[in-house]
Design a protein around this motif. Sequence first.
Motif, PDB file in Angstrom:
ATOM      1  N   TYR A  10      -7.801   4.746 -17.218  1.00 58.63           N
ATOM      2  CA  TYR A  10      -8.843   4.034 -17.947  1.00 58.63           C
ATOM      3  C   TYR A  10      -9.077   2.670 -17.311  1.00 58.63           C
ATOM      4  O   TYR A  10      -8.138   1.913 -17.090  1.00 58.63           O
ATOM      5  CB  TYR A  10      -8.427   3.889 -19.416  1.00 58.63           C
ATOM      6  CG  TYR A  10      -9.438   3.192 -20.275  1.00 58.63           C
ATOM      7  CD1 TYR A  10     -10.628   3.827 -20.600  1.00 58.63           C
ATOM      8  CD2 TYR A  10      -9.211   1.918 -20.752  1.00 58.63           C
ATOM      9  CE1 TYR A  10     -11.571   3.205 -21.396  1.00 58.63           C
ATOM     10  CE2 TYR A  10     -10.147   1.276 -21.546  1.00 58.63           C
ATOM     11  CZ  TYR A  10     -11.330   1.920 -21.862  1.00 58.63           C
ATOM     12  OH  TYR A  10     -12.269   1.290 -22.643  1.00 58.63           O
ATOM     13  N   LYS A  11     -10.294   2.390 -16.967  1.00 60.33           N
ATOM     14  CA  LYS A  11     -10.731   1.117 -16.363  1.00 60.33           C
ATOM     15  C   LYS A  11     -10.191   0.894 -14.950  1.00 60.33           C
ATOM     16  O   LYS A  11     -10.259  -0.196 -14.425  1.00 60.33           O
ATOM     17  CB  LYS A  11     -10.351  -0.083 -17.243  1.00 60.33           C
ATOM     18  CG  LYS A  11     -11.008  -0.080 -18.602  1.00 60.33           C
ATOM     19  CD  LYS A  11     -12.488  -0.291 -18.505  1.00 60.33           C
ATOM     20  CE  LYS A  11     -13.111  -0.379 -19.887  1.00 60.33           C
ATOM     21  NZ  LYS A  11     -14.540  -0.487 -19.871  1.00 60.33           N
ATOM     22  N   GLN A  12      -9.607   1.927 -14.305  1.00 59.18           N
ATOM     23  CA  GLN A  12      -9.152   1.799 -12.917  1.00 59.18           C
ATOM     24  C   GLN A  12     -10.379   1.880 -12.016  1.00 59.18           C
ATOM     25  O   GLN A  12     -11.214   2.772 -12.174  1.00 59.18           O
ATOM     26  CB  GLN A  12      -8.171   2.921 -12.576  1.00 59.18           C
ATOM     27  CG  GLN A  12      -7.633   2.853 -11.159  1.00 59.18           C
ATOM     28  CD  GLN A  12      -6.687   4.007 -10.839  1.00 59.18           C
ATOM     29  OE1 GLN A  12      -6.719   5.042 -11.500  1.00 59.18           O
ATOM     30  NE2 GLN A  12      -5.855   3.813  -9.849  1.00 59.18           N
ATOM     31  N   SER A  13     -10.486   0.961 -11.084  1.00 58.93           N
ATOM     32  CA  SER A  13     -11.648   0.969 -10.201  1.00 58.93           C
ATOM     33  C   SER A  13     -11.611   2.194  -9.296  1.00 58.93           C
ATOM     34  O   SER A  13     -10.543   2.734  -8.984  1.00 58.93           O
ATOM     35  CB  SER A  13     -11.690  -0.303  -9.351  1.00 58.93           C
ATOM     36  OG  SER A  13     -10.693  -0.266  -8.350  1.00 58.93           O
ATOM     37  N   LEU A  14     -12.778   2.616  -8.867  1.00 55.14           N
ATOM     38  CA  LEU A  14     -12.866   3.767  -7.975  1.00 55.14           C
ATOM     39  C   LEU A  14     -12.134   3.492  -6.669  1.00 55.14           C
ATOM     40  O   LEU A  14     -11.454   4.366  -6.132  1.00 55.14           O
ATOM     41  CB  LEU A  14     -14.336   4.106  -7.705  1.00 55.14           C
ATOM     42  CG  LEU A  14     -14.601   5.333  -6.840  1.00 55.14           C
ATOM     43  CD1 LEU A  14     -13.962   6.578  -7.435  1.00 55.14           C
ATOM     44  CD2 LEU A  14     -16.089   5.535  -6.643  1.00 55.14           C
ATOM     45  N   GLU A  15     -12.232   2.267  -6.172  1.00 52.31           N
ATOM     46  CA  GLU A  15     -11.557   1.897  -4.927  1.00 52.31           C
ATOM     47  C   GLU A  15     -10.039   2.022  -5.056  1.00 52.31           C
ATOM     48  O   GLU A  15      -9.365   2.504  -4.150  1.00 52.31           O
ATOM     49  CB  GLU A  15     -11.946   0.485  -4.494  1.00 52.31           C
ATOM     50  CG  GLU A  15     -13.396   0.342  -4.069  1.00 52.31           C
ATOM     51  CD  GLU A  15     -14.375   0.260  -5.242  1.00 52.31           C
ATOM     52  OE1 GLU A  15     -13.941  -0.013  -6.395  1.00 52.31           O
ATOM     53  OE2 GLU A  15     -15.562   0.517  -5.010  1.00 52.31           O
ATOM     54  N   ASP A  16      -9.484   1.587  -6.182  1.00 50.71           N
ATOM     55  CA  ASP A  16      -8.039   1.709  -6.417  1.00 50.71           C
ATOM     56  C   ASP A  16      -7.611   3.175  -6.500  1.00 50.71           C
ATOM     57  O   ASP A  16      -6.572   3.560  -5.971  1.00 50.71           O
ATOM     58  CB  ASP A  16      -7.622   0.984  -7.697  1.00 50.71           C
ATOM     59  CG  ASP A  16      -7.638  -0.520  -7.553  1.00 50.71           C
ATOM     60  OD1 ASP A  16      -7.688  -1.017  -6.410  1.00 50.71           O
ATOM     61  OD2 ASP A  16      -7.607  -1.202  -8.593  1.00 50.71           O
ATOM     62  N   PHE A  17      -8.423   3.983  -7.178  1.00 49.85           N
ATOM     63  CA  PHE A  17      -8.126   5.401  -7.312  1.00 49.85           C
ATOM     64  C   PHE A  17      -8.161   6.088  -5.946  1.00 49.85           C
ATOM     65  O   PHE A  17      -7.246   6.834  -5.591  1.00 49.85           O
ATOM     66  CB  PHE A  17      -9.126   6.053  -8.266  1.00 49.85           C
ATOM     67  CG  PHE A  17      -8.881   7.514  -8.516  1.00 49.85           C
ATOM     68  CD1 PHE A  17      -7.695   7.966  -9.072  1.00 49.85           C
ATOM     69  CD2 PHE A  17      -9.858   8.452  -8.208  1.00 49.85           C
ATOM     70  CE1 PHE A  17      -7.479   9.311  -9.307  1.00 49.85           C
ATOM     71  CE2 PHE A  17      -9.655   9.798  -8.440  1.00 49.85           C
ATOM     72  CZ  PHE A  17      -8.466  10.233  -8.998  1.00 49.85           C
ATOM     73  N   GLU A  18      -9.194   5.805  -5.163  1.00 51.73           N
ATOM     74  CA  GLU A  18      -9.299   6.373  -3.822  1.00 51.73           C
ATOM     75  C   GLU A  18      -8.116   5.955  -2.952  1.00 51.73           C
ATOM     76  O   GLU A  18      -7.556   6.764  -2.212  1.00 51.73           O
ATOM     77  CB  GLU A  18     -10.599   5.938  -3.158  1.00 51.73           C
ATOM     78  CG  GLU A  18     -11.836   6.564  -3.760  1.00 51.73           C
ATOM     79  CD  GLU A  18     -13.119   5.960  -3.217  1.00 51.73           C
ATOM     80  OE1 GLU A  18     -13.081   4.857  -2.619  1.00 51.73           O
ATOM     81  OE2 GLU A  18     -14.163   6.593  -3.378  1.00 51.73           O
ATOM     82  N   SER A  19      -7.735   4.704  -3.042  1.00 52.86           N
ATOM     83  CA  SER A  19      -6.614   4.191  -2.264  1.00 52.86           C
ATOM     84  C   SER A  19      -5.317   4.904  -2.638  1.00 52.86           C
ATOM     85  O   SER A  19      -4.514   5.258  -1.766  1.00 52.86           O
ATOM     86  CB  SER A  19      -6.483   2.687  -2.472  1.00 52.86           C
ATOM     87  OG  SER A  19      -5.396   2.185  -1.759  1.00 52.86           O
ATOM     88  N   ASP A  23      -3.466   7.028   0.161  1.00 57.10           N
ATOM     89  CA  ASP A  23      -2.123   6.598   0.563  1.00 57.10           C
ATOM     90  C   ASP A  23      -1.136   7.756   0.484  1.00 57.10           C
ATOM     91  O   ASP A  23      -0.290   7.927   1.359  1.00 57.10           O
ATOM     92  CB  ASP A  23      -1.641   5.435  -0.302  1.00 57.10           C
ATOM     93  CG  ASP A  23      -2.382   4.141  -0.021  1.00 57.10           C
ATOM     94  OD1 ASP A  23      -3.122   4.059   0.987  1.00 57.10           O
ATOM     95  OD2 ASP A  23      -2.222   3.197  -0.826  1.00 57.10           O
ATOM     96  N   PHE A  24      -1.237   8.564  -0.572  1.00 58.08           N
ATOM     97  CA  PHE A  24      -0.359   9.721  -0.690  1.00 58.08           C
ATOM     98  C   PHE A  24      -0.655  10.742   0.404  1.00 58.08           C
ATOM     99  O   PHE A  24       0.254  11.263   1.052  1.00 58.08           O
ATOM    100  CB  PHE A  24      -0.498  10.383  -2.069  1.00 58.08           C
ATOM    101  CG  PHE A  24       0.261  11.671  -2.174  1.00 58.08           C
ATOM    102  CD1 PHE A  24       1.633  11.663  -2.370  1.00 58.08           C
ATOM    103  CD2 PHE A  24      -0.384  12.894  -2.057  1.00 58.08           C
ATOM    104  CE1 PHE A  24       2.353  12.851  -2.442  1.00 58.08           C
ATOM    105  CE2 PHE A  24       0.322  14.080  -2.119  1.00 58.08           C
ATOM    106  CZ  PHE A  24       1.692  14.058  -2.320  1.00 58.08           C
ATOM    107  N   MET A  25      -1.930  11.036   0.615  1.00 63.18           N
ATOM    108  CA  MET A  25      -2.313  12.062   1.587  1.00 63.18           C
ATOM    109  C   MET A  25      -1.919  11.680   3.010  1.00 63.18           C
ATOM    110  O   MET A  25      -1.705  12.567   3.849  1.00 63.18           O
ATOM    111  CB  MET A  25      -3.820  12.347   1.501  1.00 63.18           C
ATOM    112  CG  MET A  25      -4.167  13.087   0.228  1.00 63.18           C
ATOM    113  SD  MET A  25      -5.916  13.443  -0.069  1.00 63.18           S
ATOM    114  CE  MET A  25      -6.610  13.640   1.509  1.00 63.18           C
TER     115      MET A  25
END
Length: 57
Positions: A10-19, A23-25
Amino acid sequence: MKIKLFYQKYKQSLEDFESQVNDFMATVEVVDVKYSEATVGNSDDMDTLTSVMVLYK
């Protein structure tokens, strides 16, 4: 093979989610990626739920 599930908080920016996903991949051998998005709520209070499943070795 294994899976890793990611949910946009909730409220996590798209950039943070993509990162977070990228990072995991970068640390595993990726076999496949599945993306899902769903809407929840009503016309007065609508939100989206985004999830990514990474299948990896």
